[in-house]
Design a protein around this motif. Structure first.
Motif, PDB file in Angstrom:
ATOM      1  N   ARG A   8       0.911  -1.117  -0.110  1.00  0.00           N
ATOM      2  CA  ARG A   8      -0.075  -0.241  -0.036  1.00  0.00           C
ATOM      3  C   ARG A   8       0.857   1.180  -0.119  1.00  0.00           C
ATOM      4  O   ARG A   8       0.375   2.439   0.496  1.00  0.00           O
ATOM      5  CB  ARG A   8      -0.956   0.061   1.446  1.00  0.00           C
ATOM      6  N   ILE A  14     -12.086  -4.588  -5.271  1.00  0.00           N
ATOM      7  CA  ILE A  14     -13.387  -5.528  -5.069  1.00  0.00           C
ATOM      8  C   ILE A  14     -14.544  -4.352  -4.611  1.00  0.00           C
ATOM      9  O   ILE A  14     -15.566  -4.804  -4.739  1.00  0.00           O
ATOM     10  CB  ILE A  14     -13.113  -6.377  -3.803  1.00  0.00           C
ATOM     11  N   ASP A  15     -14.024  -3.298  -4.207  1.00  0.00           N
ATOM     12  CA  ASP A  15     -15.107  -2.157  -3.746  1.00  0.00           C
ATOM     13  C   ASP A  15     -15.812  -1.337  -4.901  1.00  0.00           C
ATOM     14  O   ASP A  15     -16.873  -0.775  -4.682  1.00  0.00           O
ATOM     15  CB  ASP A  15     -14.254  -0.989  -2.962  1.00  0.00           C
ATOM     16  N   MET A  34     -16.881  -6.203   2.893  1.00  0.00           N
ATOM     17  CA  MET A  34     -15.759  -5.284   2.868  1.00  0.00           C
ATOM     18  C   MET A  34     -16.443  -4.018   2.034  1.00  0.00           C
ATOM     19  O   MET A  34     -17.724  -3.840   1.539  1.00  0.00           O
ATOM     20  CB  MET A  34     -14.383  -5.666   2.097  1.00  0.00           C
ATOM     21  N   GLY A  35     -15.740  -2.810   1.932  1.00  0.00           N
ATOM     22  CA  GLY A  35     -16.175  -1.490   1.319  1.00  0.00           C
ATOM     23  C   GLY A  35     -16.428  -0.457   2.429  1.00  0.00           C
ATOM     24  O   GLY A  35     -16.967  -0.079   3.102  1.00  0.00           O
ATOM     25  N   HIS A  36     -15.020   0.273   2.516  1.00  0.00           N
ATOM     26  CA  HIS A  36     -14.565   1.190   3.537  1.00  0.00           C
ATOM     27  C   HIS A  36     -15.215   2.331   3.171  1.00  0.00           C
ATOM     28  O   HIS A  36     -15.936   2.988   4.095  1.00  0.00           O
ATOM     29  CB  HIS A  36     -13.024   1.248   3.346  1.00  0.00           C
ATOM     30  N   GLU A  69     -18.480  -2.502   5.930  1.00  0.00           N
ATOM     31  CA  GLU A  69     -17.447  -1.814   7.142  1.00  0.00           C
ATOM     32  C   GLU A  69     -17.484  -0.631   7.227  1.00  0.00           C
ATOM     33  O   GLU A  69     -17.149   0.005   8.259  1.00  0.00           O
ATOM     34  CB  GLU A  69     -15.917  -2.572   6.791  1.00  0.00           C
ATOM     35  N   TYR A 102     -11.530 -11.019   4.394  1.00  0.00           N
ATOM     36  CA  TYR A 102     -10.532 -11.070   3.330  1.00  0.00           C
ATOM     37  C   TYR A 102     -11.015 -12.320   2.505  1.00  0.00           C
ATOM     38  O   TYR A 102     -10.388 -12.601   1.539  1.00  0.00           O
ATOM     39  CB  TYR A 102      -8.888 -11.573   3.873  1.00  0.00           C
ATOM     40  N   ARG A 105     -11.337 -11.135  -0.710  1.00  0.00           N
ATOM     41  CA  ARG A 105     -10.496 -10.853  -1.779  1.00  0.00           C
ATOM     42  C   ARG A 105      -9.678 -12.081  -2.134  1.00  0.00           C
ATOM     43  O   ARG A 105      -8.784 -11.968  -3.071  1.00  0.00           O
ATOM     44  CB  ARG A 105      -9.419  -9.872  -0.715  1.00  0.00           C
TER      45      ARG A 105
HETATM   46  O1  F6P Z   1      -9.701  -1.853  -1.056  1.00  0.00           O
HETATM   47  C1  F6P Z   1     -10.093  -3.000  -0.866  1.00  0.00           C
HETATM   48  C2  F6P Z   1     -10.164  -3.495   0.527  1.00  0.00           C
HETATM   49  O2  F6P Z   1     -10.472  -4.674   0.756  1.00  0.00           O
HETATM   50  C3  F6P Z   1     -11.193  -2.528   1.321  1.00  0.00           C
HETATM   51  O3  F6P Z   1     -12.641  -2.938   1.019  1.00  0.00           O
HETATM   52  C4  F6P Z   1     -10.794  -2.636   2.687  1.00  0.00           C
HETATM   53  O4  F6P Z   1     -11.333  -1.825   3.553  1.00  0.00           O
HETATM   54  C5  F6P Z   1      -9.157  -2.686   2.519  1.00  0.00           C
HETATM   55  O5  F6P Z   1      -9.002  -3.026   1.272  1.00  0.00           O
HETATM   56  C6  F6P Z   1      -8.631  -3.505   3.433  1.00  0.00           C
HETATM   57  O6  F6P Z   1      -7.186  -3.240   3.541  1.00  0.00           O
HETATM   58  P1  F6P Z   1      -5.780  -4.052   3.928  1.00  0.00           P
HETATM   59  O7  F6P Z   1      -5.863  -5.065   2.963  1.00  0.00           O
HETATM   60  O8  F6P Z   1      -4.729  -3.178   3.912  1.00  0.00           O
HETATM   61  O9  F6P Z   1      -6.452  -4.639   5.426  1.00  0.00           O
END
Ligand code: F6P
Length: 360
Positions: free
Chosen positions: A77, A139-140, A182-184, A235, A284, A287
């Motif tokens: 990241r 995925i968002d 997920m979906g910040h 989330e 996860y 993902r």
């Molecule tokens: O951006 C995709 C995502 O899966 C979001 O939905 C989630 O909030 C974030 O990544 C989680 O981030 P990390 O993998 O750094 O914990």
């Protein structure tokens, strides 16, 4: 007369997603077979780009990866433009190291596969003079000016299957089952998996909720003889009170919350209704794993188009899908933006027509 693209770097950055390897395979195979280009793999996203963690990709490196989850390149990241620190050895900042490595490896271009953060960095690198092409991965599904991102459909399949499975145990035990997806920043995954899974309540970042409204919905179902309720929570969902807070204060309060939002919603619903509730956080799972056929096809289309953009020198663009057509969208038009769900989105309207409660 430019010499054209002979050698390009390719990296994956941000949260991984199903379809990344399908896209890597399509970019590299199209570039090698159609244009005789040499792809250079860059490990671990922008961190690897600054470190010079590069290696020549061969046809066999990208063979047999279409169906593999994750990314063979690794990801991070890292955001080279955000609070940059000079390198301990050279004293150079990440962006200078990136430009140095780009020259040292004689790259003619860079292909960046990622979400909002990745493509924002890509647009800044383009401003620094690098030839960059972005592909929309997350995925968002929250990248503007593309109808869909690869990774979203597979995550939707995973989340919907989970909601289906939880439906049966909710019914058996007459419980409120709260499922966190997920979906910040954007609630697309929550909205679509909630509708697809027949949720009774869907809580999204875009529609701040009042727990009393949610409790009323659950009790109304109970009074109508439906002893269980399915609550899908993104989330990033916020209560009406939280929505009024400054970002910094919200972050501080959420840090004090030792659990994710679904546990708070479940606890508050139990208090308000006297009904038993249970929580499942999908995390996860959404993902991981092999991409769905839809995402394999979409990522392959995006990847092949990315190679064509290199050959046609359409730099500084995101490969996007609009009305079923692959088009270039200038990276600067998407940088720093998030595609949120508009309040009049047809899926929201349809959900309301079916009696789904959105907490407002
Ligand atoms: O951006 C995709 C995502 O899966 C979001 O939905 C989630 O909030 C974030 O990544 C989680 O981030 P990390 O993998 O750094 O914990």
């Amino acid at each position: 007369m430019s010499r054209g693209v002979k050698k390009f770097g390719i990296l994956t950055s941000g949260g991984d997603a199903p379809g990344l390897n399908s896209a890597i395979r399509a970019v590299c195979r199209t570039a090698m077979l159609q244009y005789g280009m040499q792809p250079i793999g860059i490990r671990n996203g922008y961190r690897g780009l600054a470190e010079g963690n590069f290696f020549e990709l061969t046809e066999s490196d990208v063979s047999g990866i279409l169906t593999r989850g994750g990314t063979i390149l690794g990801t991070s990241r890292e955001k080279p433009f955000k609070n940059p620190e000079p390198d301990a050895e050279t004293g150079l900042y990440p962006v200078d190291l990136i430009k140095q490595n780009y020259e040292k490896w004689e790259l003619d271009a860079l292909v960046c596969l990622g979400g909002n953060g990745t493509n924002t960095t890509a647009s800044l690198l383009a401003k620094e003079g690098l030839n960059v092409v972005g592909l929309p991965k997350t995925i968002d599904n929250d990248i503007v000016k593309t109808d869909v991102t690869f990774g979203f459909h597979t995550a939707l399949d995973v989340a919907t299957e989970a909601v289906d499975r939880i439906h049966s145990t909710a019914h058996s035990h007459s419980r409120i089952m709260v499922i966190e997806v997920m979906g910040h920043k954007a609630g697309w995954l929550g909205l679509y998996s909630g509708v697809a899974g027949g949720a009774d309540v869907i809580l999204l970042p875009e529609i701040p909720y009042d727990i009393d409204s949610v409790a009323q919905c659950v009790m109304k179902r109970r009074d109508a003889g439906k002893e269980f309720s399915i609550v899908v929570v993104a989330e990033g969902a916020l209560s009406k009170d939280e929505a009024l807070l400054q970002k910094k204060e919200l972050k501080r309060r959420r840090k004090l919350m030792p659990y994710s939002i679904a546990y708070r919603v479940a606890h508050e619903l139990e208090e308000a209704t006297g009904l038993v509730s249970r929580v499942t956080v999908l995390g996860y799972l959404q993902r991981g794993g092999t991409p769905s056929p839809y995402d394999r096809v979409l990522a392959t289309q995006f990847g092949a188009a990315g190679a064509h953009f290199l050959a046609e020198e359409k730099f500084g663009n995101l490969v996007a899908l609009q009305n079923n057509k692959i088009v270039p969208v200038p990276l600067e038009e998407i940088a720093g933006k998030v595609k949120n769900i508009p309040s009049d989105n047809p899926m929201i309207t349809t959900g309301r027509c079916l009696g789904i409660c959105f907490g407002d």
